[in-house]
Design a protein around this motif. Structure first.
Motif, PDB file in Angstrom:
ATOM      1  N   ASP A 133       2.177  52.087  22.319  1.00 31.48           N
ATOM      2  CA  ASP A 133       3.143  52.878  23.088  1.00 31.48           C
ATOM      3  C   ASP A 133       4.460  53.151  22.371  1.00 31.48           C
ATOM      4  O   ASP A 133       5.311  53.845  22.899  1.00 31.48           O
ATOM      5  CB  ASP A 133       3.479  52.148  24.400  1.00 31.48           C
ATOM      6  CG  ASP A 133       2.244  51.830  25.210  1.00 31.48           C
ATOM      7  OD1 ASP A 133       1.403  52.724  25.377  1.00 31.48           O
ATOM      8  OD2 ASP A 133       2.121  50.669  25.659  1.00 31.48           O
ATOM      9  N   GLU A 134       4.642  52.580  21.205  1.00 34.61           N
ATOM     10  CA  GLU A 134       5.971  52.617  20.612  1.00 34.61           C
ATOM     11  C   GLU A 134       5.900  52.684  19.088  1.00 34.61           C
ATOM     12  O   GLU A 134       4.981  52.157  18.470  1.00 34.61           O
ATOM     13  CB  GLU A 134       6.696  51.326  21.029  1.00 34.61           C
ATOM     14  CG  GLU A 134       8.124  51.220  20.612  1.00 34.61           C
ATOM     15  CD  GLU A 134       8.748  49.891  21.067  1.00 34.61           C
ATOM     16  OE1 GLU A 134       9.854  49.618  20.599  1.00 34.61           O
ATOM     17  OE2 GLU A 134       8.139  49.138  21.852  1.00 34.61           O
ATOM     18  N   LYS A 135       6.919  53.337  18.519  1.00 37.65           N
ATOM     19  CA  LYS A 135       7.110  53.351  17.067  1.00 37.65           C
ATOM     20  C   LYS A 135       8.570  52.990  16.821  1.00 37.65           C
ATOM     21  O   LYS A 135       9.474  53.507  17.485  1.00 37.65           O
ATOM     22  CB  LYS A 135       6.806  54.738  16.493  1.00 37.65           C
ATOM     23  CG  LYS A 135       7.041  54.852  14.995  1.00 37.65           C
ATOM     24  CD  LYS A 135       6.696  56.246  14.497  1.00 37.65           C
ATOM     25  CE  LYS A 135       6.945  56.385  13.016  1.00 37.65           C
ATOM     26  NZ  LYS A 135       6.627  57.747  12.535  1.00 37.65           N
ATOM     27  N   SER A 136       8.796  52.080  15.890  1.00 32.40           N
ATOM     28  CA  SER A 136      10.150  51.618  15.613  1.00 32.40           C
ATOM     29  C   SER A 136      10.364  51.561  14.102  1.00 32.40           C
ATOM     30  O   SER A 136       9.515  51.054  13.375  1.00 32.40           O
ATOM     31  CB  SER A 136      10.334  50.230  16.230  1.00 32.40           C
ATOM     32  OG  SER A 136      11.546  49.650  15.807  1.00 32.40           O
ATOM     33  N   LEU A 137      11.494  52.090  13.657  1.00 30.64           N
ATOM     34  CA  LEU A 137      11.855  52.023  12.244  1.00 30.64           C
ATOM     35  C   LEU A 137      12.965  51.000  12.068  1.00 30.64           C
ATOM     36  O   LEU A 137      13.953  51.018  12.805  1.00 30.64           O
ATOM     37  CB  LEU A 137      12.348  53.381  11.734  1.00 30.64           C
ATOM     38  CG  LEU A 137      11.296  54.361  11.223  1.00 30.64           C
ATOM     39  CD1 LEU A 137      10.343  54.782  12.311  1.00 30.64           C
ATOM     40  CD2 LEU A 137      11.946  55.539  10.581  1.00 30.64           C
ATOM     41  N   LEU A 138      12.785  50.094  11.115  1.00 27.09           N
ATOM     42  CA  LEU A 138      13.809  49.107  10.785  1.00 27.09           C
ATOM     43  C   LEU A 138      14.358  49.465   9.412  1.00 27.09           C
ATOM     44  O   LEU A 138      13.651  49.381   8.406  1.00 27.09           O
ATOM     45  CB  LEU A 138      13.208  47.696  10.783  1.00 27.09           C
ATOM     46  CG  LEU A 138      14.128  46.563  10.338  1.00 27.09           C
ATOM     47  CD1 LEU A 138      15.363  46.456  11.246  1.00 27.09           C
ATOM     48  CD2 LEU A 138      13.367  45.241  10.327  1.00 27.09           C
ATOM     49  N   ASP A 139      15.613  49.896   9.385  1.00 22.42           N
ATOM     50  CA  ASP A 139      16.272  50.246   8.132  1.00 22.42           C
ATOM     51  C   ASP A 139      16.392  48.979   7.286  1.00 22.42           C
ATOM     52  O   ASP A 139      16.780  47.923   7.785  1.00 22.42           O
ATOM     53  CB  ASP A 139      17.661  50.820   8.440  1.00 22.42           C
ATOM     54  CG  ASP A 139      18.343  51.373   7.213  1.00 22.42           C
ATOM     55  OD1 ASP A 139      18.662  50.584   6.290  1.00 22.42           O
ATOM     56  OD2 ASP A 139      18.566  52.594   7.161  1.00 22.42           O
ATOM     57  N   ILE A 140      16.062  49.084   6.016  1.00 27.97           N
ATOM     58  CA  ILE A 140      16.063  47.908   5.147  1.00 27.97           C
ATOM     59  C   ILE A 140      17.456  47.291   5.052  1.00 27.97           C
ATOM     60  O   ILE A 140      17.598  46.078   4.910  1.00 27.97           O
ATOM     61  CB  ILE A 140      15.478  48.236   3.740  1.00 27.97           C
ATOM     62  CG1 ILE A 140      15.036  46.943   3.043  1.00 27.97           C
ATOM     63  CG2 ILE A 140      16.452  49.018   2.899  1.00 27.97           C
ATOM     64  CD1 ILE A 140      13.924  46.218   3.724  1.00 27.97           C
ATOM     65  N   ARG A 141      18.500  48.104   5.178  1.00 24.99           N
ATOM     66  CA  ARG A 141      19.873  47.564   5.144  1.00 24.99           C
ATOM     67  C   ARG A 141      20.136  46.668   6.349  1.00 24.99           C
ATOM     68  O   ARG A 141      20.806  45.649   6.221  1.00 24.99           O
ATOM     69  CB  ARG A 141      20.893  48.698   5.063  1.00 24.99           C
ATOM     70  CG  ARG A 141      20.825  49.441   3.725  1.00 24.99           C
ATOM     71  CD  ARG A 141      21.598  50.716   3.747  1.00 24.99           C
ATOM     72  NE  ARG A 141      20.972  51.639   4.697  1.00 24.99           N
ATOM     73  CZ  ARG A 141      21.269  52.926   4.803  1.00 24.99           C
ATOM     74  NH1 ARG A 141      22.197  53.444   4.033  1.00 24.99           N
ATOM     75  NH2 ARG A 141      20.665  53.688   5.669  1.00 24.99           N
ATOM     76  N   ASP A 142      19.581  47.031   7.510  1.00 20.07           N
ATOM     77  CA  ASP A 142      19.727  46.180   8.699  1.00 20.07           C
ATOM     78  C   ASP A 142      18.967  44.875   8.506  1.00 20.07           C
ATOM     79  O   ASP A 142      19.454  43.800   8.847  1.00 20.07           O
ATOM     80  CB  ASP A 142      19.228  46.904   9.949  1.00 20.07           C
ATOM     81  CG  ASP A 142      20.071  48.117  10.295  1.00 20.07           C
ATOM     82  OD1 ASP A 142      21.266  48.154   9.919  1.00 20.07           O
ATOM     83  OD2 ASP A 142      19.530  49.043  10.930  1.00 20.07           O
ATOM     84  N   PHE A 143      17.754  44.978   7.955  1.00 19.65           N
ATOM     85  CA  PHE A 143      16.969  43.777   7.682  1.00 19.65           C
ATOM     86  C   PHE A 143      17.712  42.872   6.702  1.00 19.65           C
ATOM     87  O   PHE A 143      17.831  41.666   6.918  1.00 19.65           O
ATOM     88  CB  PHE A 143      15.587  44.155   7.117  1.00 19.65           C
ATOM     89  CG  PHE A 143      14.860  42.971   6.532  1.00 19.65           C
ATOM     90  CD1 PHE A 143      14.263  42.030   7.348  1.00 19.65           C
ATOM     91  CD2 PHE A 143      14.795  42.799   5.157  1.00 19.65           C
ATOM     92  CE1 PHE A 143      13.618  40.925   6.802  1.00 19.65           C
ATOM     93  CE2 PHE A 143      14.150  41.698   4.604  1.00 19.65           C
ATOM     94  CZ  PHE A 143      13.563  40.758   5.437  1.00 19.65           C
ATOM     95  N   LEU A 144      18.226  43.449   5.620  1.00 22.34           N
ATOM     96  CA  LEU A 144      18.921  42.660   4.592  1.00 22.34           C
ATOM     97  C   LEU A 144      20.216  42.054   5.127  1.00 22.34           C
ATOM     98  O   LEU A 144      20.559  40.927   4.773  1.00 22.34           O
ATOM     99  CB  LEU A 144      19.192  43.510   3.356  1.00 22.34           C
ATOM    100  CG  LEU A 144      17.948  43.915   2.558  1.00 22.34           C
ATOM    101  CD1 LEU A 144      18.309  44.933   1.483  1.00 22.34           C
ATOM    102  CD2 LEU A 144      17.262  42.705   1.955  1.00 22.34           C
ATOM    103  N   ALA A 145      20.925  42.766   5.991  1.00 20.27           N
ATOM    104  CA  ALA A 145      22.152  42.227   6.580  1.00 20.27           C
ATOM    105  C   ALA A 145      21.824  41.006   7.435  1.00 20.27           C
ATOM    106  O   ALA A 145      22.533  39.989   7.388  1.00 20.27           O
ATOM    107  CB  ALA A 145      22.859  43.289   7.413  1.00 20.27           C
ATOM    108  N   THR A 146      20.747  41.082   8.191  1.00 19.11           N
ATOM    109  CA  THR A 146      20.320  39.951   9.020  1.00 19.11           C
ATOM    110  C   THR A 146      19.909  38.780   8.147  1.00 19.11           C
ATOM    111  O   THR A 146      20.305  37.634   8.387  1.00 19.11           O
ATOM    112  CB  THR A 146      19.152  40.368   9.934  1.00 19.11           C
ATOM    113  OG1 THR A 146      19.580  41.458  10.750  1.00 19.11           O
ATOM    114  CG2 THR A 146      18.689  39.225  10.806  1.00 19.11           C
ATOM    115  N   ARG A 147      19.117  39.038   7.107  1.00 18.97           N
ATOM    116  CA  ARG A 147      18.675  37.968   6.181  1.00 18.97           C
ATOM    117  C   ARG A 147      19.867  37.328   5.494  1.00 18.97           C
ATOM    118  O   ARG A 147      19.936  36.123   5.339  1.00 18.97           O
ATOM    119  CB  ARG A 147      17.715  38.524   5.127  1.00 18.97           C
ATOM    120  CG  ARG A 147      16.359  38.904   5.656  1.00 18.97           C
ATOM    121  CD  ARG A 147      15.500  37.724   6.007  1.00 18.97           C
ATOM    122  NE  ARG A 147      15.115  37.010   4.811  1.00 18.97           N
ATOM    123  CZ  ARG A 147      14.831  35.709   4.773  1.00 18.97           C
ATOM    124  NH1 ARG A 147      14.880  34.990   5.849  1.00 18.97           N
ATOM    125  NH2 ARG A 147      14.481  35.137   3.641  1.00 18.97           N
TER     126      ARG A 147
END
Length: 153
Positions: A133-147
């Protein structure tokens, strides 16, 4: 420098009062890390993203590269009841050839085209997750900021 002693010399701290584990500059000991300004933080994150993307592109085993980096292959959906699966990694290359900003006192944009040497290539990455039901894009910059925050960087 204080405490630059040869290895054979033992220095005892019992003769002066300060908590052990802190240097003589103990008033500053709680604040020895630096803080980046928001624009510097963004530039730092862009450097990390560029290096991450370069590594991904060159990796012989792209799934292993993502696993080593801690990229989740599943994540919760918007409502939390569905699990999204990582199915694609998108790379998008752009060239900024100018800038446009609102003009003072006008509904027109102020446009400034860049001269050739100022035009820079930017590549960004998005992790694409899907469910029925869903498609989601995770920007790599957001992922890296969280990491980066998780590992204290």
């Amino acid at each position: 420098m204080p405490h630059d002693h040869p290895h054979h010399h033992h220095h005892h701290h019992d003769d002066h009062p300060h908590p052990h584990g802190q240097g003589h500059n103990h008033a500053q000991a709680d604040h020895l890390h630096s803080h980046l300004q928001p624009e510097d933080e963004a530039a730092d994150l862009q450097i990390l993203a560029t290096q991450f993307i370069d590594g991904f592109v060159q990796a012989a085993d792209k799934a292993a590269y993502l696993r080593l980096a801690g990229v989740p292959f599943e994540r919760p959906g918007a409502g939390g009841d569905k699990v999204l699966k990582l199915v694609d990694v998108e790379l998008k290359t752009e060239w900024q050839v100018g800038t446009a900003a609102p003009s003072f006192g006008s509904r027109e944009l102020s446009y400034l085209p860049f001269p050739g040497p100022m035009i820079r290539e930017r590549t960004n990455m998005a992790l694409v997750y899907v469910s029925m039901d869903e498609k989601s894009l995770l920007d790599i910059r957001d992922f890296l900021a969280t990491r980066k925050a998780e590992i204290g960087g």
